[in-house]
Design a protein around this motif. Structure first.
Motif, PDB file in Angstrom:
ATOM      1  N   ARG A   1      52.567  31.199  38.098  1.00 51.43           N
ATOM      2  CA  ARG A   1      51.394  31.236  38.980  1.00 51.43           C
ATOM      3  C   ARG A   1      50.841  29.849  39.315  1.00 51.43           C
ATOM      4  NH1 ARG A   1      48.973  35.778  40.559  1.00 51.43           N
ATOM      5  NH2 ARG A   1      49.607  37.754  39.627  1.00 51.43           N
TER       6      ARG A   1
ATOM      7  N   LYS B   1      46.418  37.346  49.639  1.00 53.66           N
ATOM      8  CA  LYS B   1      46.302  38.504  48.740  1.00 53.66           C
ATOM      9  C   LYS B   1      47.162  39.668  49.233  1.00 53.66           C
ATOM     10  CE  LYS B   1      43.658  37.058  45.453  1.00 53.66           C
ATOM     11  NZ  LYS B   1      44.175  37.002  44.077  1.00 53.66           N
TER      12      LYS B   1
ATOM     13  N   GLU C   1      50.734  38.699  48.231  1.00 53.52           N
ATOM     14  CA  GLU C   1      50.946  38.873  46.793  1.00 53.52           C
ATOM     15  C   GLU C   1      51.104  40.351  46.434  1.00 53.52           C
ATOM     16  OE1 GLU C   1      51.438  36.582  44.377  1.00 53.52           O
ATOM     17  OE2 GLU C   1      51.503  35.148  46.024  1.00 53.52           O
TER      18      GLU C   1
ATOM     19  N   LYS D   1      46.351  45.788  39.027  1.00 50.37           N
ATOM     20  CA  LYS D   1      45.582  44.539  38.900  1.00 50.37           C
ATOM     21  C   LYS D   1      45.646  43.746  40.206  1.00 50.37           C
ATOM     22  CE  LYS D   1      47.513  42.806  35.234  1.00 50.37           C
ATOM     23  NZ  LYS D   1      47.825  41.803  34.185  1.00 50.37           N
ATOM     24  N   GLU D   2      46.835  43.680  40.793  1.00 48.51           N
ATOM     25  CA  GLU D   2      46.983  42.937  42.047  1.00 48.51           C
ATOM     26  C   GLU D   2      46.202  43.615  43.168  1.00 48.51           C
ATOM     27  OE1 GLU D   2      47.682  39.646  43.543  1.00 48.51           O
ATOM     28  OE2 GLU D   2      49.020  39.977  41.834  1.00 48.51           O
TER      29      GLU D   2
ATOM     30  N   ASN E   1      43.472  45.474  42.837  1.00 48.37           N
ATOM     31  CA  ASN E   1      42.036  45.275  42.617  1.00 48.37           C
ATOM     32  C   ASN E   1      41.611  43.858  42.997  1.00 48.37           C
ATOM     33  OD1 ASN E   1      41.343  47.860  41.778  1.00 48.37           O
ATOM     34  ND2 ASN E   1      42.009  47.482  39.688  1.00 48.37           N
ATOM     35  N   SER E   2      42.486  42.883  42.790  1.00 49.82           N
ATOM     36  CA  SER E   2      42.191  41.518  43.220  1.00 49.82           C
ATOM     37  C   SER E   2      42.117  41.449  44.748  1.00 49.82           C
ATOM     38  CB  SER E   2      43.276  40.571  42.691  1.00 49.82           C
ATOM     39  OG  SER E   2      43.058  39.255  43.136  1.00 49.82           O
TER      40      SER E   2
ATOM     41  N   GLN F   1      38.884  43.184  45.935  1.00 50.81           N
ATOM     42  CA  GLN F   1      37.666  42.401  45.705  1.00 50.81           C
ATOM     43  C   GLN F   1      37.610  41.130  46.555  1.00 50.81           C
ATOM     44  OE1 GLN F   1      38.065  41.859  41.494  1.00 50.81           O
ATOM     45  NE2 GLN F   1      37.715  44.027  41.051  1.00 50.81           N
ATOM     46  N   THR F   2      38.754  40.728  47.132  1.00 53.33           N
ATOM     47  CA  THR F   2      38.805  39.454  47.862  1.00 53.33           C
ATOM     48  C   THR F   2      38.664  39.638  49.371  1.00 53.33           C
ATOM     49  OG1 THR F   2      40.246  38.546  46.148  1.00 53.33           O
ATOM     50  CG2 THR F   2      40.179  37.368  48.250  1.00 53.33           C
TER      51      THR F   2
END
Length: 595
Positions: A33, A510, A513, A546-547, A549-550, A553-554
């Motif tokens: 990362r 995002k 990703e 997790k990805e 949710n990121s 939120q972004t």
């Protein structure tokens, strides 16, 4: 096409053109990362065939890729690692290819390929299924589903241990203490009734042992001479002789257990394609021993017993037939394996889901079958797993201290209910909807907690920790799925029909990703199948969530001012939700539309 399938031939071509060398394999890994890049090629292995500095080699290959491969946008080299930056267009094209694919990640079986038989559960008919069986069933069922998803035909089976002294103990205790009790009269599942009598036998037996010791017998002699154990041993002889009244009671009580097991399996969400019973298989294999003797694989001792000497293979001598001509468990397992291939001729391999205390047994079994010349013996796998512990300590069936599988599942549902009510998120739910949700969350928590751990590792199971709505848990992933369904319900516009080209939309980092993680799903299924590990599916799903949710939120989704971005982000959310549901289905876990 996957990135690896695109890059591999191009890197091989680069090595040939730039260095006049040939390489067979290329090692890839995910880019760390802290560095820019989407996939990393490890340069160090090239030094075996090319002399030079790994950084210089990496730079030359990276330059070639940027100039000749449209998918490669840029690169950087860190020590001996070539970090490759892939263009956003590749990820957009990939997403367009898979967004409507309902079978994304799944491979259709090739009818010419051999099938795989997966054995799991394999309980005794003298007690209910317990916590250990829960891990066994969840592992076996999930591995079968994963192998099926990887492109193999799969048969699910079990062998039920329905004969022996332990079965007679329950039968004898029922005769002595049962007063005609039945599942109907007691209002209990039949497997629980039979299990209760197994415990009662042990209690009465211990009482007799104490009385005999008080008369001056040693403990060992008392255990051998206690009237109850002598009666149980005689019952076993009567069963083997086919005594009608013993056979009748045996069939009746076993049916109680089978009915109880069926209910537990249904509640657990596992199923089987075939059943084998030890009462039918315990004589199998004896004729194979004769064949092995003729081939010189087995050897007969002076007392008439038959053995196989595996000392040259790093094992020991193993008995396969007693001196009185009776079979041992190994003989039975040899015969059963052969019988399964006769029953299912397309089977070319088997997976045995059995605890790690049987590791040595399966090493011997597989080696014997190989020496006997069965070609499918090279495709046998022991899915060995560790025990499941509780904070309260070790379980013992005969003392009645096991954690009953039904009770555990009910406890999980009750825990889910308590936590859900405390969070106050059930407004507008009917009582039936609440009950269904508690079941979905509770069983999802149980299954995920067990399956996320590598099968070989021992587990300390904590029910309350497993139902946490945060962290690497089933409910956390289910909640993310429900959040996505909420977004889709609120998207009151046609978001599905449009396909975006590179010129119409610019991928946010995002989004890129998230698509990168989505793209890994087919490979994860294949790896999980090869490694017989549901943990790979479970932890991939957690990474995907997790990805997501990121991403959630972004960037704004429904609140975006850009109509194209809004439509694309709902499409992407929908595909992530479908992939979560698909992965969880491989684990035997349901997902709720609302939470």
């Amino acid at each position: 096409m996957s990135l690896i399938s695109i890059l591999t031939p191009e890197i091989k071509k680069a090595v040939t053109l730039l260095f006049d060398a040939n390489i067979d394999t290329i090692e890839f890994q995910a880019t760390r990362r802290e560095f820019e890049g989407d996939i990393t090629m490890v340069v160090f292995p090239l030094l075996k065939v090319i002399k030079g500095n790994p950084v210089e080699l990496g730079n030359k290959i990276g330059t070639y890729l940027v100039e000749n491969v449209t998918e490669v946008q840029a690169y950087n080299v860190v020590s001996g690692f070539l970090n490759i930056v892939i263009s956003a267009d590749y990820y957009l094209d990939f997403f367009n290819d898979v967004k409507a694919d309902k079978q994304f990640g799944m491979v259709e079986p090739n009818p010419d390929d051999k099938a795989v038989m997966v054995e799991y559960s394999s309980p005794n008919t003298n007690k209910p299924l317990h916590l250990g069986h829960v891990r066994n069933n969840l592992l076996g069922y999930s591995v079968a589903e994963i192998i099926k998803a990887s492109g193999k035909k799969v048969y699910k089976t079990q062998i039920i241990n329905d004969r022996g002294i332990h079965i007679c103990k329950s039968m004898l205790a029922w005769q002595k203490f049962g007063n005609g009790e039945t599942p109907e009269s007691a209002g209990l599942k039949g497997d629980k009734i039979v299990g209760n009598y197994y415990v009662k036998f042990d209690q009465a037996y211990k009482g007799e042992i104490s009385e005999l010791i008080a008369t001056g017998l040693s403990e060992d002699d008392a255990k051998k001479q206690a009237p109850l154990i002598l009666e149980a041993q005689q019952m076993l002889l009567d069963w083997e002789a086919g005594k009608p009244e013993v056979i009748s009671l045996w069939k009746t009580m076993n049916q109680w257990v089978y009915d109880g097991f069926a209910t537990t399996y249904e509640n657990m969400g596992v199923d089987f394609d075939s059943y084998y019973y030890e009462s039918n298989t315990y004589l199998l294999g004896k004729e194979v021993v004769q064949m092995g003797l003729e081939k010189g694989i087995f050897e007969k001792d002076p007392d008439g017993s038959v053995w196989i000497d595996l000392t040259e293979d790093g094992l020991d001598r193993k008995i396969v037939l007693r001196s009185d001509g009776t079979a041992v468990y190994m003989t039975q397992d040899i015969g059963t394996a052969i019988q399964r291939v006769k029953d299912f001729p397309d089977v070319g391999g088997m997976v045995y889901t059995v605890g790690n205390e049987q590791d040595y047994h399966f090493k011997v079994l597989f080696l014997i079958l190989k020496k006997l010349g069965f070609d499918w013996s090279t495709n046998l796998f022991h899915l060995s797993y560790g025990m499941v512990d509780l904070p309260s300590g070790k379980m013992k069936s005969r003392e009645g201290t096991v954690v009953d599988a039904d009770d555990l599942m009910n406890e999980m549902m009750q825990t889910a209910q308590t936590i859900s009510e405390d969070l106050g998120k059930l407004d507008g739910y009917s009582e039936d909807e609440k009950t269904t949700l508690y079941r979905t969350i509770g069983l999802g928590a149980l299954k995920y907690y067990i399956l996320k751990v590598d099968p070989k590792k021992r587990i300390l199971f904590n029910p309350e920790e497993s139902v946490d709505f945060a962290g690497n848990t089933g409910p956390f992933i289910q909640y993310t799925y429900a959040r996505i369904q909420s977004i889709i319900r609120k998207a009151d516009f046609d978001f599905a029909s449009k396909t975006f080209s590179a010129g119409e939309i610019t991928l946010h980092e995002k989004e890129k990703e998230l698509i990168k993680v989505l793209a890994l799903y087919p490979e994860v299924i294949q790896n999980a199948a090869v490694n017989h590990s549901p943990a790979l599916i479970a932890n991939y799903t957690y990474d995907l969530v997790k990805e997501y949710n990121s991403f959630y939120q972004t960037v704004p989704i429904l609140g975006s001012d850009d109509e194209n971005a809004k439509m694309f982000r709902v499409q992407l959310s929908k595909k992530v939700g479908e992939t979560i549901a698909s992965a969880f289905k491989l684990l035997g876990i349901s997902v709720p539309n609302r939470m």
